[in-house]
Scaffold this motif. Structure first.
Motif: not given
Length: 204
Positions: A85-89, A163-171
């Motif tokens: 999310e934007p400005d998320s840590d 609401e989101t600035e990036a999305a992806g799959y992670f191992p």
């Protein structure tokens, strides 16, 4: 600090329920006083403006119950689907508040589609947890988090830009840093259930 938030939340619930069922003006005065105490405690704990908190509290009516936050655990060939999310840590599972009139499965399928661009089907409840408020400064309502396993049906991870600035799959063995919206211990419990069809859903 956590104790202050917990006390303020309990007083807010008591005042809201009391105002709903108050028998007369004297009862209302007492519960309004309790509400003001809750506001002062919450403002001190979270650094918020008392006037804004009081207005927020006043918008709530009826018997106080927990809110419902749904989170989609989407496991694909490339790993676990996460959004930022934007400005998320950190990163979190796609999800959000369930709307009135929605089933939990429909709510989480909609959130996964909107926040991550993935069409998915909810297939299994993995866990129901009490939301963890550690490190959260804004006034917290009492929340139950529902983790639902979702089968990806198609699409490429794509943020919605709002609401989101990036999305992806992670191992699973190299997950990125997680935000407060997806506590690591809750995610670990949910993934343990997802890994074994014979294991029952976890809950607090």
């Amino acid at each position: 600090m956590n104790d202050v938030v917990r006390w303020a939340r309990a007083l807010q619930a008591l005042s809201q329920t009391g105002l709903e069922y108050a028998a007369g003006p004297y009862d209302r005065e007492r519960y309004e006083a309790v509400q003001r105490i809750a506001v002062e405690m919450a403002a001190w704990a979270g650094g918020e403006e008392p006037a804004e908190l009081l207005a927020s509290f006043a918008e709530e009516s009826g018997y106080r119950t927990p809110k419902v936050d749904v989170r989609g655990v989407v496991l694909g060939a490339e790993g676990l689907l996460l959004v930022r999310e934007p400005d998320s840590d950190g990163w979190c599972l796609p999800g959000g508040w369930a709307d009135v009139g929605e089933t939990p499965s429909r709510a989480v399928e909609k959130e996964v589609g909107e926040e991550a661009g993935i069409s998915a089907r909810a297939v299994r409840l993995l866990g129901i947890f009490d939301r963890d408020f550690r490190g959260r400064l804004r006034w917290p309502a009492h929340v139950y988090k529902l983790y639902l396993q979702c089968e990806p049906l198609g699409g490429t991870p794509t943020p919605d830009g709002v609401e989101t600035e990036a999305a992806g799959y992670f191992p699973l063995d190299t997950l990125p840093s997680l935000s407060a919206k997806t506590p690591p211990e809750q995610l670990s419990r949910a993934l343990a259930v997802a890994a074994d069809p014979a294991v029952a859903a976890a809950f607090d």
